[in-house]
Structures are given as C-alpha cells and as structure tokens.
Design a protein around this motif. Sequence first.
Motif, PDB file in Angstrom:
ATOM      1  N   THR A  77       0.838  -1.209   0.000  1.00  0.00           N
ATOM      2  CA  THR A  77       0.000   0.000   0.000  1.00  0.00           C
ATOM      3  C   THR A  77       0.876   1.263   0.000  1.00  0.00           C
ATOM      4  OG1 THR A  77      -1.701  -1.182   1.229  1.00  0.00           O
ATOM      5  CG2 THR A  77      -1.850   1.212   1.201  1.00  0.00           C
ATOM      6  N   ALA A  78       1.926   1.251   0.828  1.00  0.00           N
ATOM      7  CA  ALA A  78       2.823   2.403   0.892  1.00  0.00           C
ATOM      8  C   ALA A  78       3.528   2.617  -0.444  1.00  0.00           C
ATOM      9  CB  ALA A  78       3.836   2.200   2.011  1.00  0.00           C
ATOM     10  N   ALA A  79       3.984   1.505  -1.073  1.00  0.00           N
ATOM     11  CA  ALA A  79       4.686   1.611  -2.360  1.00  0.00           C
ATOM     12  C   ALA A  79       3.771   2.184  -3.434  1.00  0.00           C
ATOM     13  CB  ALA A  79       5.216   0.245  -2.779  1.00  0.00           C
ATOM     14  N   VAL A  80       2.529   1.697  -3.466  1.00  0.00           N
ATOM     15  CA  VAL A  80       1.556   2.217  -4.448  1.00  0.00           C
ATOM     16  C   VAL A  80       1.301   3.697  -4.198  1.00  0.00           C
ATOM     17  CG1 VAL A  80      -0.839   2.084  -5.211  1.00  0.00           C
ATOM     18  CG2 VAL A  80       0.477  -0.011  -4.878  1.00  0.00           C
ATOM     19  N   GLY A  81       1.190   4.095  -2.921  1.00  0.00           N
ATOM     20  CA  GLY A  81       0.960   5.502  -2.587  1.00  0.00           C
ATOM     21  C   GLY A  81       2.106   6.398  -3.028  1.00  0.00           C
ATOM     22  N   VAL A  82       3.351   5.916  -2.803  1.00  0.00           N
ATOM     23  CA  VAL A  82       4.529   6.704  -3.197  1.00  0.00           C
ATOM     24  C   VAL A  82       4.578   6.883  -4.702  1.00  0.00           C
ATOM     25  CG1 VAL A  82       7.047   6.671  -3.314  1.00  0.00           C
ATOM     26  CG2 VAL A  82       5.894   6.131  -1.158  1.00  0.00           C
ATOM     27  N   TRP A  83       4.383   5.809  -5.456  1.00  0.00           N
ATOM     28  CA  TRP A  83       4.443   5.919  -6.916  1.00  0.00           C
ATOM     29  C   TRP A  83       3.295   6.763  -7.471  1.00  0.00           C
ATOM     30  CZ3 TRP A  83       8.424   5.436  -9.770  1.00  0.00           C
ATOM     31  CH2 TRP A  83       9.476   4.606  -9.377  1.00  0.00           C
ATOM     32  N   THR A  84       2.141   6.677  -6.843  1.00  0.00           N
ATOM     33  CA  THR A  84       1.025   7.535  -7.264  1.00  0.00           C
ATOM     34  C   THR A  84       1.381   9.001  -7.054  1.00  0.00           C
ATOM     35  OG1 THR A  84      -0.555   5.810  -6.664  1.00  0.00           O
ATOM     36  CG2 THR A  84      -1.421   8.038  -6.928  1.00  0.00           C
ATOM     37  N   ALA A  85       1.999   9.309  -5.906  1.00  0.00           N
ATOM     38  CA  ALA A  85       2.410  10.693  -5.617  1.00  0.00           C
ATOM     39  C   ALA A  85       3.450  11.179  -6.618  1.00  0.00           C
ATOM     40  CB  ALA A  85       2.953  10.784  -4.194  1.00  0.00           C
ATOM     41  N   VAL A  86       4.404  10.299  -6.985  1.00  0.00           N
ATOM     42  CA  VAL A  86       5.434  10.668  -7.969  1.00  0.00           C
ATOM     43  C   VAL A  86       4.800  11.011  -9.306  1.00  0.00           C
ATOM     44  CG1 VAL A  86       7.367   9.774  -9.327  1.00  0.00           C
ATOM     45  CG2 VAL A  86       7.296   9.391  -6.854  1.00  0.00           C
ATOM     46  N   ILE A  87       3.865  10.178  -9.746  1.00  0.00           N
ATOM     47  CA  ILE A  87       3.204  10.412 -11.042  1.00  0.00           C
ATOM     48  C   ILE A  87       2.408  11.715 -11.018  1.00  0.00           C
ATOM     49  CG2 ILE A  87       1.425   9.519 -12.601  1.00  0.00           C
ATOM     50  CD1 ILE A  87       2.380   6.664 -11.726  1.00  0.00           C
ATOM     51  N   VAL A  88       1.666  11.942  -9.922  1.00  0.00           N
ATOM     52  CA  VAL A  88       0.866  13.174  -9.802  1.00  0.00           C
ATOM     53  C   VAL A  88       1.781  14.399  -9.781  1.00  0.00           C
ATOM     54  CG1 VAL A  88      -0.654  14.481  -8.268  1.00  0.00           C
ATOM     55  CG2 VAL A  88      -1.096  12.055  -8.689  1.00  0.00           C
ATOM     56  N   ASN A  89       2.891  14.322  -9.026  1.00  0.00           N
ATOM     57  CA  ASN A  89       3.815  15.454  -8.938  1.00  0.00           C
ATOM     58  C   ASN A  89       4.442  15.784 -10.289  1.00  0.00           C
ATOM     59  OD1 ASN A  89       3.368  15.872  -6.237  1.00  0.00           O
ATOM     60  ND2 ASN A  89       5.112  14.653  -5.552  1.00  0.00           N
ATOM     61  N   ARG A  90       4.809  14.750 -11.035  1.00  0.00           N
ATOM     62  CA  ARG A  90       5.404  14.982 -12.355  1.00  0.00           C
ATOM     63  C   ARG A  90       4.437  15.697 -13.284  1.00  0.00           C
ATOM     64  NH1 ARG A  90       8.863   9.481 -13.843  1.00  0.00           N
ATOM     65  NH2 ARG A  90      10.596   9.909 -12.421  1.00  0.00           N
ATOM     66  N   ARG A  91       3.162  15.431 -13.099  1.00  0.00           N
ATOM     67  CA  ARG A  91       2.154  16.086 -13.932  1.00  0.00           C
ATOM     68  C   ARG A  91       1.864  17.511 -13.456  1.00  0.00           C
ATOM     69  NH1 ARG A  91      -1.779  12.402 -13.647  1.00  0.00           N
ATOM     70  NH2 ARG A  91      -2.914  13.491 -12.009  1.00  0.00           N
ATOM     71  N   GLU A  92       1.911  17.724 -12.132  1.00  0.00           N
ATOM     72  CA  GLU A  92       1.531  19.018 -11.557  1.00  0.00           C
ATOM     73  C   GLU A  92       2.666  20.041 -11.554  1.00  0.00           C
ATOM     74  OE1 GLU A  92      -1.426  20.052 -10.461  1.00  0.00           O
ATOM     75  OE2 GLU A  92      -2.388  18.174 -11.032  1.00  0.00           O
ATOM     76  N   ILE A  93       3.915  19.587 -11.419  1.00  0.00           N
ATOM     77  CA  ILE A  93       5.045  20.520 -11.276  1.00  0.00           C
ATOM     78  C   ILE A  93       5.150  21.511 -12.439  1.00  0.00           C
ATOM     79  CG2 ILE A  93       7.585  20.621 -11.330  1.00  0.00           C
ATOM     80  CD1 ILE A  93       7.566  18.271  -9.340  1.00  0.00           C
ATOM     81  N   PRO A  94       5.082  21.086 -13.715  1.00  0.00           N
ATOM     82  CA  PRO A  94       5.157  22.085 -14.810  1.00  0.00           C
ATOM     83  C   PRO A  94       4.068  23.157 -14.727  1.00  0.00           C
ATOM     84  CG  PRO A  94       5.444  19.864 -15.669  1.00  0.00           C
ATOM     85  CD  PRO A  94       5.006  19.713 -14.245  1.00  0.00           C
ATOM     86  N   GLN A  95       2.856  22.751 -14.332  1.00  0.00           N
ATOM     87  CA  GLN A  95       1.769  23.727 -14.196  1.00  0.00           C
ATOM     88  C   GLN A  95       2.060  24.716 -13.068  1.00  0.00           C
ATOM     89  OE1 GLN A  95      -1.896  21.569 -13.734  1.00  0.00           O
ATOM     90  NE2 GLN A  95      -1.652  20.434 -15.643  1.00  0.00           N
ATOM     91  N   LEU A  96       2.593  24.212 -11.961  1.00  0.00           N
ATOM     92  CA  LEU A  96       2.927  25.091 -10.828  1.00  0.00           C
ATOM     93  C   LEU A  96       4.064  26.038 -11.185  1.00  0.00           C
ATOM     94  CD1 LEU A  96       2.699  22.510  -7.900  1.00  0.00           C
ATOM     95  CD2 LEU A  96       1.088  24.352  -8.420  1.00  0.00           C
ATOM     96  N   GLU A  97       5.035  25.560 -11.970  1.00  0.00           N
ATOM     97  CA  GLU A  97       6.145  26.423 -12.387  1.00  0.00           C
ATOM     98  C   GLU A  97       5.633  27.589 -13.225  1.00  0.00           C
ATOM     99  OE1 GLU A  97       8.778  23.715 -14.315  1.00  0.00           O
ATOM    100  OE2 GLU A  97       9.929  23.297 -12.475  1.00  0.00           O
ATOM    101  N   GLN A  98       4.663  27.321 -14.098  1.00  0.00           N
ATOM    102  CA  GLN A  98       4.074  28.392 -14.907  1.00  0.00           C
ATOM    103  C   GLN A  98       3.342  29.407 -14.027  1.00  0.00           C
ATOM    104  OE1 GLN A  98       4.563  28.936 -18.165  1.00  0.00           O
ATOM    105  NE2 GLN A  98       5.940  27.178 -18.095  1.00  0.00           N
ATOM    106  N   ARG A  99       2.661  28.915 -13.004  1.00  0.00           N
ATOM    107  CA  ARG A  99       1.949  29.813 -12.086  1.00  0.00           C
ATOM    108  C   ARG A  99       2.935  30.677 -11.300  1.00  0.00           C
ATOM    109  NH1 ARG A  99      -2.791  25.999  -9.415  1.00  0.00           N
ATOM    110  NH2 ARG A  99      -3.891  25.534 -11.355  1.00  0.00           N
ATOM    111  N   ILE A 100       4.051  30.083 -10.884  1.00  0.00           N
ATOM    112  CA  ILE A 100       5.072  30.832 -10.142  1.00  0.00           C
ATOM    113  C   ILE A 100       5.644  31.947 -11.004  1.00  0.00           C
ATOM    114  CG2 ILE A 100       7.399  30.660  -9.168  1.00  0.00           C
ATOM    115  CD1 ILE A 100       6.556  27.859  -8.128  1.00  0.00           C
ATOM    116  N   LYS A 101       5.890  31.648 -12.298  1.00  0.00           N
ATOM    117  CA  LYS A 101       6.392  32.680 -13.211  1.00  0.00           C
ATOM    118  C   LYS A 101       5.419  33.847 -13.309  1.00  0.00           C
ATOM    119  CE  LYS A 101       9.311  29.858 -16.223  1.00  0.00           C
ATOM    120  NZ  LYS A 101       9.495  29.326 -17.598  1.00  0.00           N
ATOM    121  N   ALA A 102       4.124  33.523 -13.418  1.00  0.00           N
ATOM    122  CA  ALA A 102       3.104  34.576 -13.501  1.00  0.00           C
ATOM    123  C   ALA A 102       3.057  35.393 -12.209  1.00  0.00           C
ATOM    124  CB  ALA A 102       1.740  33.959 -13.794  1.00  0.00           C
ATOM    125  N   MET A 103       3.215  34.736 -11.070  1.00  0.00           N
ATOM    126  CA  MET A 103       3.191  35.445  -9.785  1.00  0.00           C
ATOM    127  C   MET A 103       4.412  36.336  -9.622  1.00  0.00           C
ATOM    128  SD  MET A 103       1.764  32.352  -7.395  1.00  0.00           S
ATOM    129  CE  MET A 103       1.902  33.247  -5.857  1.00  0.00           C
TER     130      MET A 103
END
Length: 201
Positions: free
Chosen positions: A17-43
């Motif tokens: 369960t922990a391993a699945v949770g960690v890999w799910t978080a990695v996948i979500v972060n990889r998808r979200e980080i570029p969007q957050l970087e764009q928001r930081i630039k705008a801010m």
Amino acid sequence: MKRPRWQFTLRTILLLTAAVGVWTAVIVNRREIPQLEQRIKAMRLLARELDIKDPNKIAVVKCQELWYDDNEWKIYLPEGKFQVSLATQEVDAQDLAPPSKSAPLPAGTFRLSIAQEKQGKDWRIRVLKNGQEFITVDEPATWHPGHGSSGGGAYSTTEQMNSSEPLVLFRRRFMQPVSATSSQTPNGPCAGVLLWIEPVK
C-alpha cells in the motif's frame, strides 16, 4: 492444513500500500510541477521584483500601481557616475529633451518616483528618491491645458541594459486641440514630462 499459495501477511499488505501511494504521488507530482512552475512565473511578474543577473548592467522594474498615475521604479545602478534628468518642455516622441533639472545619482539600489500635482492654478512636478523629494520643477497653468495626454511609465517587468545608454523611465506628451471637439498629440516636441537616467560623460 495447507495455506493458500497467494496468502499475504498484514506487513506485506502495508508495504505494498505504501509503495503504491509513493508511486502515485510521484506520477501526480510529475504532472503538476510544470503547471505550478508556470503559475510561479506569472506570480513573479505580479510581484515585480528587481532581478539583478548582471551587476555590470542597469536593472529596473516599475512597482505595482497602488492608485491612478502611481509611477515608481526599483532601480539598480552599477559602479559609475550617473544623473537623473527631468524635462517638462520640448518632449519628443522618441528622443531626449533639454533637461529642466538634473541631479547626480550614486551606484546601488534605490526607488525613484514621479508625481505631477496641481498647486493652485499652477503645476508642480516632483521626483522622489526613496520617498524623499529630489527634484522639483514648477510650471504655469498653461503648461498642461487639460486636453489629454499620451504615454506613461515603462518597465512593468524587470529589464537589464547597458549602463552606457540612457534609461527612459517616463514619457508623457500633452495633447493640443485641433478642432472644437478633438485633440491630438503634436508630431514634434511639445510640453510634457520626460524622466530619464544617463551616465555622466
């Protein structure tokens, strides 16, 4: 009695369960980080921070306007001799104008602002350095007849440029009436406000 072939202990289930949770978080972060970087630039653009990448160049950014016609800049000047000049007559669309007043500026980081105020019927144009009055020019009521103007302040994002070139912070040119119902900015030099920094040669 034989155990089922695929029987798992509670510890194994928790680890999976922990391993699945960690890999799910990695996948979500990889998808979200570029969007957050764009928001930081705008801010960062909204924050209008002075970014000095090359200390041998001038850096400038216009501060966020807090009220109408609020014009203030954060400025960095490298080592050298500079002066700030204010012109209120013969303001051209592109070139500099004969200064009404000039004052020396030291190297370093500071704030510079300009205000155009009515003093009775006349006008007062003030340049402030770090909130303290630095240059003052008085003009008669006829200087700005109130038919409108064009231009304003520049550098809403941080820019750096060579210290050998003039840095024009503010250019405003007053319109003149061309008929009973319309006004326009003259083609040639006219009354207005021009604020710039330049090296002292």
